[in-house]
Scaffold this active site. Structure first.
Site, PDB file in Angstrom:
ATOM      1  N   GLU A 139       0.847  -1.194   0.000  1.00  0.00           N
ATOM      2  CA  GLU A 139       0.000   0.000   0.000  1.00  0.00           C
ATOM      3  C   GLU A 139       0.878   1.237   0.000  1.00  0.00           C
ATOM      4  O   GLU A 139       1.859   1.318   0.743  1.00  0.00           O
ATOM      5  CB  GLU A 139      -0.890   0.082   1.249  1.00  0.00           C
ATOM      6  CG  GLU A 139      -2.003  -0.909   1.358  1.00  0.00           C
ATOM      7  CD  GLU A 139      -2.834  -0.668   2.636  1.00  0.00           C
ATOM      8  OE1 GLU A 139      -2.694   0.422   3.240  1.00  0.00           O
ATOM      9  OE2 GLU A 139      -3.594  -1.560   3.024  1.00  0.00           O
ATOM     10  N   GLU A 161     -13.799   5.353  -0.041  1.00  0.00           N
ATOM     11  CA  GLU A 161     -14.656   4.422   0.712  1.00  0.00           C
ATOM     12  C   GLU A 161     -15.345   5.180   1.851  1.00  0.00           C
ATOM     13  O   GLU A 161     -14.711   5.566   2.829  1.00  0.00           O
ATOM     14  CB  GLU A 161     -13.804   3.276   1.262  1.00  0.00           C
ATOM     15  CG  GLU A 161     -13.130   2.456   0.174  1.00  0.00           C
ATOM     16  CD  GLU A 161     -12.153   1.448   0.721  1.00  0.00           C
ATOM     17  OE1 GLU A 161     -12.590   0.437   1.315  1.00  0.00           O
ATOM     18  OE2 GLU A 161     -10.929   1.678   0.585  1.00  0.00           O
ATOM     19  N   LYS A 203     -15.293   4.033   5.904  1.00  0.00           N
ATOM     20  CA  LYS A 203     -14.075   3.812   6.683  1.00  0.00           C
ATOM     21  C   LYS A 203     -14.072   4.737   7.900  1.00  0.00           C
ATOM     22  O   LYS A 203     -14.385   5.926   7.791  1.00  0.00           O
ATOM     23  CB  LYS A 203     -12.831   4.064   5.831  1.00  0.00           C
ATOM     24  CG  LYS A 203     -12.623   3.051   4.727  1.00  0.00           C
ATOM     25  CD  LYS A 203     -11.217   3.104   4.169  1.00  0.00           C
ATOM     26  CE  LYS A 203     -10.227   2.522   5.149  1.00  0.00           C
ATOM     27  NZ  LYS A 203      -8.866   2.424   4.571  1.00  0.00           N
ATOM     28  N   GLU A 232      -9.027   9.144   5.577  1.00  0.00           N
ATOM     29  CA  GLU A 232      -9.208   7.703   5.407  1.00  0.00           C
ATOM     30  C   GLU A 232     -10.256   7.373   4.350  1.00  0.00           C
ATOM     31  O   GLU A 232     -10.220   6.312   3.746  1.00  0.00           O
ATOM     32  CB  GLU A 232      -9.604   7.062   6.739  1.00  0.00           C
ATOM     33  CG  GLU A 232      -8.477   6.945   7.733  1.00  0.00           C
ATOM     34  CD  GLU A 232      -7.389   5.994   7.255  1.00  0.00           C
ATOM     35  OE1 GLU A 232      -7.730   4.895   6.789  1.00  0.00           O
ATOM     36  OE2 GLU A 232      -6.203   6.364   7.328  1.00  0.00           O
TER      37      GLU A 232
END
Length: 395
Positions: A259, A313, A316, A322
């Site tokens: 990542e 997203e 999250k 985030e």
């Protein structure tokens, strides 16, 4: 002879296309994502053939069957205590892997995520036994030659990371890390690291150079012990992990980035989390990947990198950043354009105001590689014509 050369040209073309790709993380902590079939269409349009998911979602595994996408799947942290038992591990592989492989190109299993630095320290004791059991189950089914087993670690697993040659693991994980590295060395599996230069900049923007973390031109830094020059922080972080592994006695293990990325939006205290910085970081990272670069310590070993992430997203937890690492919004519009091929064909959102200028300067490395490829095709064509002329000449 002509048929042989034709096959060779095809193989060269495939190699060119595959070498100019990198991976992406396909997270699903959201309630508004497109169906997996649409996601596969998007990946195909972007010519991305490597992806990581954080579970073994059967819809995704089914949708990705008979595609060119290589997939790394994940065993969730809460399952480690279960699959450490060899029989449970075999049942897990029989249920979650065997029905889909090889139609779905599963190439790796991540056993847990950031277990070495996670909140639940009690899970750490299960990690290596779970990894060994899953690998044993794959071997029992004859799949271990095709699917590697590993785990992803946060950069926080390092006690020291600067300069890179000082890289070392935290003492509290040393015992289990030794067992883990022994497994990786024996099975020739990679060490995956989640590395985010963004966090270093956010925590100390007055001392950390923004250009250095964004891969922009900068004076860089020279490791005082190795004398190697680093022009970006990501490569320095990777080499710090390489040194830490070597200090444990394992100099043969490949380090890959599971990542890395940059948020396009953040809270007021999340300095640097902007669309502009996210586009620059990921665009420059893509250019390095297209050039097949290695790190200063391992310049001849192409660094495998998986970008985080494909989508924003919305579910999250944590700070705003985030939920804003994605290249795309869930509706398929771009959060911003990093210049991946075919991005311009995807409907863009109003937030990507600089997409034209960004894509214009995106991939000089890709253009250079394309020119080299076209030149190679030209000279191969000349060779074939010359060969045919000589074959027809009377003697």
């Amino acid at each position: 002879m002509f048929f042989f050369c034709f096959l060779s040209l095809s193989q060269i073309m495939v190699f060119y296309e595959e070498s100019a790709s990198f991976g992406i993380n396909y997270g699903q902590v959201a309630n508004n994502l497109p169906q997996p079939e649409k996601v596969l269409d998007l990946l195909s349009a972007l010519k991305l053939n490597k992806a990581r998911i954080y579970d073994t979602n059967p819809q995704i595994l089914t949708a990705f069957a008979n595609s060119s996408v290589e997939l790394i799947v994940t065993i969730e942290n809460q399952m480690l205590a279960v699959v450490m038992d060899p029989q449970q591990a075999l049942q897990w592989v029989n249920t979650h892997i065997k029905p889909y492989f090889p139609a779905t190109r599963i190439t790796g299993i991540a056993v847990g995520n950031e277990v070495f630095t996670g909140d639940g320290t009690g899970l750490l004791q299960y990690l290596v036994p779970a990894i060994v059991s899953i690998h044993g189950a794959l071997a029992q089914l004859g799949l271990d030659k095709y699917i590697h087993v590993s785990t992803s670690s946060s950069l926080a697993v390092l006690a020291e990371s600067y300069p890179p040659s000082a890289g070392s693991f935290k003492t509290e994980v040393a015992g289990i890390m030794q067992q883990y590295l022994q497994f990786l060395s024996t099975t020739k599996s990679p060490f995956w690291i989640n590395a985010y230069p963004y966090f270093a900049y956010k925590d100390d923007p007055n001392r950390v150079s923004l250009d250095y973390v964004l891969f922009n031109p900068n004076v860089g830094m020279v490791d005082p012990y190795t004398k190697l020059r680093y022009d970006n922080m990501l490569y320095a972080q990777v080499d710090a992990a390489v040194f830490a592994i070597a200090r444990m006695g394992y100099g043969n293990i490949e380090v890959r980035v599971s990542e890395t990325g940059w948020p396009s939006k953040g809270d007021s205290n999340e300095i640097g989390a902007t669309v502009e910085n996210a586009a620059i970081y990921n665009r420059n990272l893509l250019r390095r990947q297209l050039a097949n670069e290695g790190t200063p310590l391992r310049p001849n070993m192409r660094l495998d990198v998986y970008l985080f992430a494909l989508f924003n997203e919305d579910m999250k937890p944590g700070p705003t950043s985030e939920r804003n690492y994605g290249l795309y919004q869930p509706d398929g519009s771009m959060a911003y354009n990093v210049g991946l091929s075919a991005l311009s064909t995807i409907p863009s959102s109003s937030s990507s105001t600089s997409s034209a200028s960004i894509s214009t300067i995106t991939s000089s490395a890709a253009k250079d590689a394309k020119k080299e490829y076209q030149s190679l095709m030209y000279w191969m064509f000349v060779f074939l014509l010359t060969f045919q002329v000589f074959m027809r000449r009377p003697y």
